[in-house]
Design a protein around this motif. Structure first.
Motif, PDB file in Angstrom:
ATOM      1  N   LYS A 128       0.817  -0.833  -0.041  1.00 33.11           N
ATOM      2  CA  LYS A 128       0.214   0.289   0.015  1.00 33.11           C
ATOM      3  C   LYS A 128       0.665   1.248   0.337  1.00 33.11           C
ATOM      4  O   LYS A 128       1.434   1.309   0.273  1.00 33.11           O
ATOM      5  CB  LYS A 128      -1.476   0.299   0.912  1.00 33.11           C
ATOM      6  CG  LYS A 128      -2.072   0.565   1.406  1.00 33.11           C
ATOM      7  CD  LYS A 128      -3.127   0.240   2.110  1.00 33.11           C
ATOM      8  CE  LYS A 128      -4.740   0.315   1.724  1.00 33.11           C
ATOM      9  NZ  LYS A 128      -4.980  -0.721   1.350  1.00 33.11           N
ATOM     10  N   LEU A 129       0.255   2.015  -0.799  1.00 33.21           N
ATOM     11  CA  LEU A 129       0.907   3.037  -0.805  1.00 33.21           C
ATOM     12  C   LEU A 129       0.271   4.558   0.537  1.00 33.21           C
ATOM     13  O   LEU A 129      -0.987   4.504  -0.236  1.00 33.21           O
ATOM     14  CB  LEU A 129       1.026   4.092  -1.790  1.00 33.21           C
ATOM     15  CG  LEU A 129       1.252   5.954  -2.333  1.00 33.21           C
ATOM     16  CD1 LEU A 129       2.517   6.118  -1.650  1.00 33.21           C
ATOM     17  CD2 LEU A 129       0.707   6.323  -3.530  1.00 33.21           C
ATOM     18  N   VAL A 130       0.675   4.661   1.210  1.00 32.44           N
ATOM     19  CA  VAL A 130      -0.048   5.880   2.186  1.00 32.44           C
ATOM     20  C   VAL A 130       1.289   7.570   2.164  1.00 32.44           C
ATOM     21  O   VAL A 130       2.183   7.752   1.673  1.00 32.44           O
ATOM     22  CB  VAL A 130       0.474   5.269   3.306  1.00 32.44           C
ATOM     23  CG1 VAL A 130       0.264   6.474   4.933  1.00 32.44           C
ATOM     24  CG2 VAL A 130      -0.471   3.998   4.219  1.00 32.44           C
ATOM     25  N   MET A 131       0.338   8.252   1.410  1.00 34.08           N
ATOM     26  CA  MET A 131       1.260   9.654   1.212  1.00 34.08           C
ATOM     27  C   MET A 131       0.056  10.447   1.525  1.00 34.08           C
ATOM     28  O   MET A 131      -0.907  10.214   2.625  1.00 34.08           O
ATOM     29  CB  MET A 131       0.036  10.311  -0.117  1.00 34.08           C
ATOM     30  CG  MET A 131       0.846   9.344  -1.096  1.00 34.08           C
ATOM     31  SD  MET A 131       0.125  10.385  -2.728  1.00 34.08           S
ATOM     32  CE  MET A 131      -1.574  10.179  -2.958  1.00 34.08           C
ATOM     33  N   THR A 132       0.893  10.903   2.797  1.00 35.84           N
ATOM     34  CA  THR A 132       0.830  11.972   3.907  1.00 35.84           C
ATOM     35  C   THR A 132       1.064  13.406   3.670  1.00 35.84           C
ATOM     36  O   THR A 132       1.424  14.023   2.076  1.00 35.84           O
ATOM     37  CB  THR A 132       1.339  11.365   5.044  1.00 35.84           C
ATOM     38  OG1 THR A 132       1.086  12.993   5.880  1.00 35.84           O
ATOM     39  CG2 THR A 132       2.994  11.232   5.446  1.00 35.84           C
ATOM     40  N   SER A 133       1.154  14.137   4.362  1.00 38.23           N
ATOM     41  CA  SER A 133       2.207  15.440   4.367  1.00 38.23           C
ATOM     42  C   SER A 133       3.261  16.158   4.923  1.00 38.23           C
ATOM     43  O   SER A 133       3.162  15.414   6.266  1.00 38.23           O
ATOM     44  CB  SER A 133       1.254  16.587   4.106  1.00 38.23           C
ATOM     45  OG  SER A 133       1.010  17.860   4.627  1.00 38.23           O
ATOM     46  N   SER A 134       3.940  17.241   4.438  1.00 29.07           N
ATOM     47  CA  SER A 134       4.910  17.797   5.394  1.00 29.07           C
ATOM     48  C   SER A 134       4.558  18.374   6.340  1.00 29.07           C
ATOM     49  O   SER A 134       5.074  19.234   7.514  1.00 29.07           O
ATOM     50  CB  SER A 134       6.112  18.193   4.435  1.00 29.07           C
ATOM     51  OG  SER A 134       5.501  19.749   3.751  1.00 29.07           O
ATOM     52  N   ALA A 135       2.662  18.636   6.892  1.00 26.56           N
ATOM     53  CA  ALA A 135       1.801  19.150   7.469  1.00 26.56           C
ATOM     54  C   ALA A 135       2.652  20.886   7.436  1.00 26.56           C
ATOM     55  O   ALA A 135       1.561  21.638   8.221  1.00 26.56           O
ATOM     56  CB  ALA A 135       2.402  18.887   8.936  1.00 26.56           C
ATOM     57  N   GLU A 136       3.367  21.300   6.854  1.00 28.43           N
ATOM     58  CA  GLU A 136       2.831  22.537   6.303  1.00 28.43           C
ATOM     59  C   GLU A 136       1.198  23.301   6.026  1.00 28.43           C
ATOM     60  O   GLU A 136       0.730  22.998   5.231  1.00 28.43           O
ATOM     61  CB  GLU A 136       4.326  23.384   5.696  1.00 28.43           C
ATOM     62  CG  GLU A 136       5.825  23.029   5.660  1.00 28.43           C
ATOM     63  CD  GLU A 136       6.584  23.862   4.982  1.00 28.43           C
ATOM     64  OE1 GLU A 136       6.327  24.810   4.439  1.00 28.43           O
ATOM     65  OE2 GLU A 136       7.317  22.300   4.785  1.00 28.43           O
ATOM     66  N   GLY A 137       1.441  24.075   7.336  1.00 27.67           N
ATOM     67  CA  GLY A 137       0.157  24.638   7.338  1.00 27.67           C
ATOM     68  C   GLY A 137      -0.992  23.860   7.738  1.00 27.67           C
ATOM     69  O   GLY A 137      -2.542  23.856   7.793  1.00 27.67           O
TER      70      GLY A 137
END
Ligand code: NI
Length: 138
Positions: A128-137
């Protein structure tokens, strides 16, 4: 957290009842934290629609290392896009199977393509690919 803004939300009582049940099941301590997470989830999902957006994520896969040339193929894929593969972890699960976790970073479209290449390879049992974010903003 800094710069908190309070705002009111109106909701049908039936919907609120279900939401309270949900946040209790998810072990949230209060509605605000649950709502913040739902908003973050949607914003991150929305970012994924933008193919040019830079994202971070993980590709987790389980494969049979006895499958002919599979380990070599997987290594080749990763070397071909080495700037997108930040880190890897390999665990020898049992006699046949390996678990790998790749930490990936790049444009949404590139990362999705990489995941498709890897996960559709013969001998890769699950992944599985889990995409997330660097959480900026966020
Ligand atoms: Ni192994």
């Amino acid at each position: 957290m800094s710069d908190l803004t309070r705002f009111g939300i109106s909701m049908e009582s039936q919907l609120l009842k279900r939401f309270d049940q949900y946040i209790s099941e998810q072990h949230y301590s209060n509605r605000s934290e649950a709502i913040r997470d739902l908003v973050r989830e949607q914003l991150i999902h929305n970012d994924w629609k933008n193919e040019e957006k830079e994202i971070v994520g993980t590709i987790t896969l389980v494969y049979d290392h006895h499958q002919r040339e599979l380990s070599e193929k997987l290594t080749e894929y990763q070397h071909a896009v080495h700037e997108q593969v930040i880190s890897t972890m390999h665990v020898h699960l049992n006699h046949h199977h390996c678990l790998e976790v790749l930490v990936v970073k790049g444009k949404t479209s590139q990362i999705q393509e990489l995941a498709k290449m890897i996960l559709s390879t013969k001998g890769v049992k699950h992944g599985k690919l889990v995409m997330t974010s660097s959480a900026e903003g966020l």
